[in-house]
Design a protein around this motif. Structure first.
Motif, PDB file in Angstrom:
ATOM      1  N   GLY A  15       0.791  -1.326   0.227  1.00  0.00           N
ATOM      2  CA  GLY A  15       0.151  -0.039  -0.069  1.00  0.00           C
ATOM      3  C   GLY A  15       0.644   1.114  -0.055  1.00  0.00           C
ATOM      4  O   GLY A  15       2.470   1.390  -0.326  1.00  0.00           O
ATOM      5  N   SER A  16       0.121   2.294  -0.041  1.00  0.00           N
ATOM      6  CA  SER A  16       0.942   4.176   0.089  1.00  0.00           C
ATOM      7  C   SER A  16       0.370   4.234   1.567  1.00  0.00           C
ATOM      8  O   SER A  16      -0.912   4.018   1.782  1.00  0.00           O
ATOM      9  CB  SER A  16       0.475   4.150  -1.406  1.00  0.00           C
ATOM     10  OG  SER A  16       1.211   3.875  -2.462  1.00  0.00           O
ATOM     11  N   THR A  18       0.628   8.762   2.122  1.00  0.00           N
ATOM     12  CA  THR A  18       1.618  10.120   2.305  1.00  0.00           C
ATOM     13  C   THR A  18       1.596  10.811   3.616  1.00  0.00           C
ATOM     14  O   THR A  18       0.552  10.931   4.288  1.00  0.00           O
ATOM     15  CB  THR A  18       0.917  10.871   1.336  1.00  0.00           C
ATOM     16  OG1 THR A  18       0.463  10.420  -0.172  1.00  0.00           O
ATOM     17  CG2 THR A  18       1.913  12.133   0.992  1.00  0.00           C
ATOM     18  N   ARG A  69      10.731   3.921  -3.638  1.00  0.00           N
ATOM     19  CA  ARG A  69       9.753   3.717  -3.687  1.00  0.00           C
ATOM     20  C   ARG A  69       9.200   4.920  -2.413  1.00  0.00           C
ATOM     21  O   ARG A  69       7.355   5.321  -2.561  1.00  0.00           O
ATOM     22  CB  ARG A  69       9.491   2.687  -2.868  1.00  0.00           C
ATOM     23  CG  ARG A  69       9.967   1.462  -3.134  1.00  0.00           C
ATOM     24  CD  ARG A  69       9.459   0.244  -2.278  1.00  0.00           C
ATOM     25  NE  ARG A  69      10.944  -0.016  -1.410  1.00  0.00           N
ATOM     26  CZ  ARG A  69      10.175   0.042   0.557  1.00  0.00           C
ATOM     27  NH1 ARG A  69       9.027   0.089   0.872  1.00  0.00           N
ATOM     28  NH2 ARG A  69      11.154   0.096   1.356  1.00  0.00           N
ATOM     29  N   PHE A  70       9.956   5.940  -2.100  1.00  0.00           N
ATOM     30  CA  PHE A  70       9.155   6.706  -1.397  1.00  0.00           C
ATOM     31  C   PHE A  70       9.922   8.306  -2.400  1.00  0.00           C
ATOM     32  O   PHE A  70      11.480   8.158  -2.865  1.00  0.00           O
ATOM     33  CB  PHE A  70      10.458   6.684   0.060  1.00  0.00           C
ATOM     34  CG  PHE A  70       9.662   5.616   1.268  1.00  0.00           C
ATOM     35  CD1 PHE A  70       8.616   4.602   0.466  1.00  0.00           C
ATOM     36  CD2 PHE A  70      10.261   6.095   2.293  1.00  0.00           C
ATOM     37  CE1 PHE A  70       7.917   3.689   1.246  1.00  0.00           C
ATOM     38  CE2 PHE A  70      10.150   5.300   3.501  1.00  0.00           C
ATOM     39  CZ  PHE A  70       8.868   3.525   2.871  1.00  0.00           C
ATOM     40  N   GLN A  84       6.085  10.664   0.305  1.00  0.00           N
ATOM     41  CA  GLN A  84       5.551   9.871  -0.255  1.00  0.00           C
ATOM     42  C   GLN A  84       5.751   8.276  -0.252  1.00  0.00           C
ATOM     43  O   GLN A  84       6.861   8.398  -0.596  1.00  0.00           O
ATOM     44  CB  GLN A  84       5.041  10.323  -2.116  1.00  0.00           C
ATOM     45  CG  GLN A  84       4.241   9.156  -2.378  1.00  0.00           C
ATOM     46  CD  GLN A  84       2.176   9.288  -2.250  1.00  0.00           C
ATOM     47  OE1 GLN A  84       1.998  10.231  -2.369  1.00  0.00           O
ATOM     48  NE2 GLN A  84       2.634   7.438  -1.988  1.00  0.00           N
ATOM     49  N   MET A  85       4.817   7.614   0.250  1.00  0.00           N
ATOM     50  CA  MET A  85       5.491   6.086   0.327  1.00  0.00           C
ATOM     51  C   MET A  85       4.660   5.186  -0.551  1.00  0.00           C
ATOM     52  O   MET A  85       4.004   4.844   0.004  1.00  0.00           O
ATOM     53  CB  MET A  85       5.719   5.430   1.815  1.00  0.00           C
ATOM     54  CG  MET A  85       6.872   6.982   2.625  1.00  0.00           C
ATOM     55  SD  MET A  85       6.615   6.463   4.700  1.00  0.00           S
ATOM     56  CE  MET A  85       4.795   6.388   5.266  1.00  0.00           C
ATOM     57  N   ASN A  86       5.356   4.358  -0.928  1.00  0.00           N
ATOM     58  CA  ASN A  86       4.427   3.269  -2.566  1.00  0.00           C
ATOM     59  C   ASN A  86       5.523   2.048  -2.079  1.00  0.00           C
ATOM     60  O   ASN A  86       6.058   2.372  -1.425  1.00  0.00           O
ATOM     61  CB  ASN A  86       5.095   3.848  -3.437  1.00  0.00           C
ATOM     62  CG  ASN A  86       4.159   4.977  -4.113  1.00  0.00           C
ATOM     63  OD1 ASN A  86       3.108   5.414  -3.207  1.00  0.00           O
ATOM     64  ND2 ASN A  86       4.648   6.535  -4.705  1.00  0.00           N
ATOM     65  N   SER A  87       4.494   1.188  -2.200  1.00  0.00           N
ATOM     66  CA  SER A  87       4.939  -0.444  -1.734  1.00  0.00           C
ATOM     67  C   SER A  87       5.912  -0.537  -0.673  1.00  0.00           C
ATOM     68  O   SER A  87       6.417  -1.475  -0.079  1.00  0.00           O
ATOM     69  CB  SER A  87       6.138  -0.664  -3.166  1.00  0.00           C
ATOM     70  OG  SER A  87       5.863  -0.277  -4.745  1.00  0.00           O
ATOM     71  N   LEU A  88       4.824  -0.235   0.129  1.00  0.00           N
ATOM     72  CA  LEU A  88       5.954  -0.236   1.440  1.00  0.00           C
ATOM     73  C   LEU A  88       5.547  -1.456   2.207  1.00  0.00           C
ATOM     74  O   LEU A  88       4.329  -2.751   1.746  1.00  0.00           O
ATOM     75  CB  LEU A  88       4.688   0.337   2.838  1.00  0.00           C
ATOM     76  CG  LEU A  88       4.281   2.041   2.527  1.00  0.00           C
ATOM     77  CD1 LEU A  88       3.201   2.442   2.642  1.00  0.00           C
ATOM     78  CD2 LEU A  88       5.471   2.388   3.641  1.00  0.00           C
TER      79      LEU A  88
END
Length: 127
Positions: A15-16, A18, A69-70, A84-88
């Motif tokens: 998940g993501s 912000t 990812r970030f 912004q944090m993706n693919s946590l």
């Protein structure tokens, strides 16, 4: 002077989220903004940062595990920085801190360089 993080919470792997860092009481355009984190049982460590002159220096990554990812950005009009944090991943679970350093040089992951700190916001990555 205040630095206040928000946006943390519980998210599933992949998940993501912000995170926001709202600054007040100082001229944020003269400050580099750094994001740090402290995972369970770990020392606080630099994640990435953005210089006051982000047009010149861009993002600087200090945690190899977050590259790709970030990303970090800033809006000096709103006096806010964003992470912004993706693919946590579960290993991203930590308290995330925002900090401000009075400097026009490229930003650093040296926590001693930072002048103002927020209280932190918890990010938990778990299914």
């Amino acid at each position: 002077v205040q630095v206040v993080e928000s946006g943390g919470g519980l998210v599933q792997p992949g998940g993501s989220l912000t995170l926001s860092c709202a600054a007040s009481g100082f001229r944020v355009e003269h400050y580099a903004m750094g994001w740090f984190r402290r995972g369970p049982g770990k020392e606080r460590a630099g994640v990435l940062c953005i210089s006051a002159r982000d047009d010149r220096d861009g993002n600087r990554y200090y945690a190899e595990s977050v590259k790709g990812r970030f990303t970090v950005s800033r809006d000096n009009v709103k006096k806010t920085a964003y992470l912004q944090m993706n693919s946590l991943k579960p290993e991203d679970t930590a308290v995330y801190y925002c900090a401000a350093e009075f400097s026009l040089r490229p930003c650093t992951n040296d926590s001693e360089a930072y002048d103002y700190w927020g209280q932190g916001t918890q990010v938990t990555v778990s299914s």
